[in-house]
Each structure stands twice: as C-alpha cells, then as structure tokens.
Scaffold this active site. Structure first.
Site, short mmCIF file in Angstrom:
data_model
loop_
_atom_site.label_atom_id
_atom_site.label_comp_id
_atom_site.label_asym_id
_atom_site.label_seq_id
_atom_site.Cartn_x
_atom_site.Cartn_y
_atom_site.Cartn_z
CB CYS A 77 25.90 -54.44 92.27
SG CYS A 77 27.70 -54.39 92.48
CB CYS A 122 29.57 -50.79 92.78
SG CYS A 122 30.53 -51.79 91.61
CG HIS A 180 34.38 -50.94 83.42
ND1 HIS A 180 35.43 -50.68 82.59
CD2 HIS A 180 33.48 -49.95 83.20
CE1 HIS A 180 35.19 -49.60 81.88
NE2 HIS A 180 34.01 -49.12 82.24
CD GLU A 224 32.78 -42.45 81.88
OE1 GLU A 224 33.93 -42.46 82.38
OE2 GLU A 224 32.40 -43.28 81.04
#
Length: 302
Positions: free
Chosen positions: A231, A234, A206, A197
């Site tokens: 990953c 991100c 997302h 979050e």
C-alpha cells in the site's frame, strides 16, 4: 465479512505525518510518485482497497497489534537500514537451517534468506512452520512445501525417522521426500512470503491501513487474499529504507513478469548453488498483478 476502513485524514497522516521535517521530505518526492501515494486517502482511489476480514481466525482479529505509520517507522531506533557496505539480499537454496545461513552470510549482505521445498519442523512438539527468521542476525529460512496444491493429498515416503549426522554436502536424507510442482500459484505464494518477511527485516511491521503485502496472515486462504503489492504507506517506508524510483521499480517488475527466462541477472556465481539448475518460470498467476502495476505507472507518468 468485515471491512477495515480508516478516514481520509487518518490515512493521510499515516502516509505523510504531521512532523514538519517528514512533511517536507514527502513534498520533495517526484510529483508523479506523490500522485500515486496520495491514492491511499483519495476518494477516487481505485488501486488500493480496504482490508477485508473474513473470519475470527484472520490475523488482525487474532493477533491485535498497534498500527505503524510512516513517522513511527522512520523514528524506530531498532530499525536496521542498508549501508554501502551491506546492501545485498542473498537467497540461498539449502536443506539446512539458520546456523548454516549465519555462517554463510557474505560480508556485504544486509540479509540472507534460505528457501527450501522441504517441510520444516523446528522441534518435535511442532507440527510444521512456514518459516523462521532472526531479524537481529538478518537470516531466515522459509519452506514452500505447503504452498503446493497437492501437498495435503499426497502420501509422504521420505519422512526422516531418525536423526543422523551427515556431511554438509550429503543430501541423501531427503531422497524420496515430497517436493511440490513449481506452478504459477506456488511461485506467486512464494514471492509473497519472501518479500513480506524481507520487508520485516527492513523494519516494516504488519500493515493495518489498506490491503497490502505487509498484512499478517494466519492461514493460507488469508495469505492468498493478500495482494503482492505494498500500500502507499508501506511503499513510502520501503522507499525510505532502501531508496528507489517508483517508475523504475515498477517497470523492472513488468520486465520480470514478461521475461520468459528464469535466470536472474546480477547474481554472483560465487554464491549460487554448485549444481545450478534452470527452473521453470510460470507467471500466469501474476497477470492480474501486472495489470495493476501498469495502472500505477499510468498514474505516476501522467
């Protein structure tokens, strides 16, 4: 079971971009960091697996979204970024909700996140929520009650039947309410929820590229399958948002797992709970993640 696979070129573009400015920015990263991030699209990738879908109720199937690559993240005009004046993340133990957090938000806070072990019911028409957040105000509240292994088999004695006004320091309304045991699994689930979050507050949407902490989850089983790590795509977004050295970050995470103390260094006592309690820190469920971090460090430090 369905596996979501992207081509090498698709993942490479999602990570690095075709924008010459962003490509140049990527090439300036430390060689070891690029070696780790490049695992996203390399054939010998043994650190970042594809996304697996187990049922029609999984997030990607039931909540179709356009994927966000690094260039889209970088160019998002609505993305909030920390500044020298607002660079802290506060985690506040509370029994009340968002309006309280907004009032209590310190001046240097990028965001403040409330955590509670009490089940959340935003309104009578809802059965429960895991959490609520206002990204524009930089505040959120999350309950870890249903992360306890015995939640659904427990009998609840402390349900509040009638709304009554009490002072902000009176928590008697919550007496005898169910609170789950602080286990290693509950701590792992809670870390996933909070960091996922907070990642949204930093502008990360997302993830639909690889198995990643920023994947959406529609139910607890899917959340448990989601890894605690980001990953490479991100990870680059987060590094761009707040700035950090990957080696230093991963070494700090290993130290946190190895440290038996539950105390968190650097937390201002001014904003800590008045009745400070020393909670246990069970980290057995983090063992596999620690081994993964050590493998990543080996790649970066090669």
């Amino acid at each position: 079971m369905q596996t979501v696979r992207h081509s090498e070129q698709t993942l490479k573009t999602a990570l690095i971009s075709k924008n010459p400015t962003l490509v140049s920015q990527y090439e300036k990263l430390d060689a070891g960091e690029r070696r780790l991030l490049n695992k996203a699209f390399k054939a010998d990738n043994d650190l970042f697996g594809p996304i697996t879908l187990h049922s029609e109720s999984d997030w990607i199937i039931s909540h179709p979204e356009a994927p966000q690559d690094f260039e889209q993240f970088f160019s998002d005009p609505y993305r909030k970024a920390p500044s020298p004046e607002k660079r802290s993340i506060y985690i506040q133990c509370i029994g009340d909700i968002l309006r309280f957090l907004k009032k209590k938000k310190p001046g240097d806070a990028f965001c403040i996140v409330g955590i509670t072990m009490i089940d959340l019911y935003p309104r009578d028409s809802w059965n429960f929520v895991f959490g609520q957040a206002s990204l524009t105000d930089g505040v959120g509240i999350f309950s870890f009650a249903r992360y306890g292994s015995d939640f659904y088999s427990s009998r609840f004695e402390g349900k509040v039947n009638k709304l009554r006004r009490v002072s902000s320091s009176d928590y008697s309304v919550f007496e005898n309410y169910y609170t789950p045991e602080v286990t290693s699994v509950l701590l792992l689930r809670s870390c996933k929820t909070l960091t996922h979050e907070i990642g949204h507050i930093f502008g990360l949407r997302h993830c639909q590229w690889l198995a990643c902490l920023m994947q959406g989850s529609n139910h607890l089983e899917e959340a448990d399958r989601r890894p605690l790590n980001l990953c490479p795509i991100c990870l680059r977004k987060l590094q761009c948002a707040i700035g950090f050295n990957i080696i230093e970050r991963y070494q700090a995470l290993v130290r946190w797992i190895d440290d038996e103390s539950a105390d968190t260094p650097g937390v201002s006592m001014e904003h800590s709970c008045e009745d400070n309690v020393n909670l246990p820190k069970p980290v057995e469920a983090f063992k596999e993640w620690k081994e993964w971090i050590i493998k990543c460090l080996a790649v970066v430090q090669k």
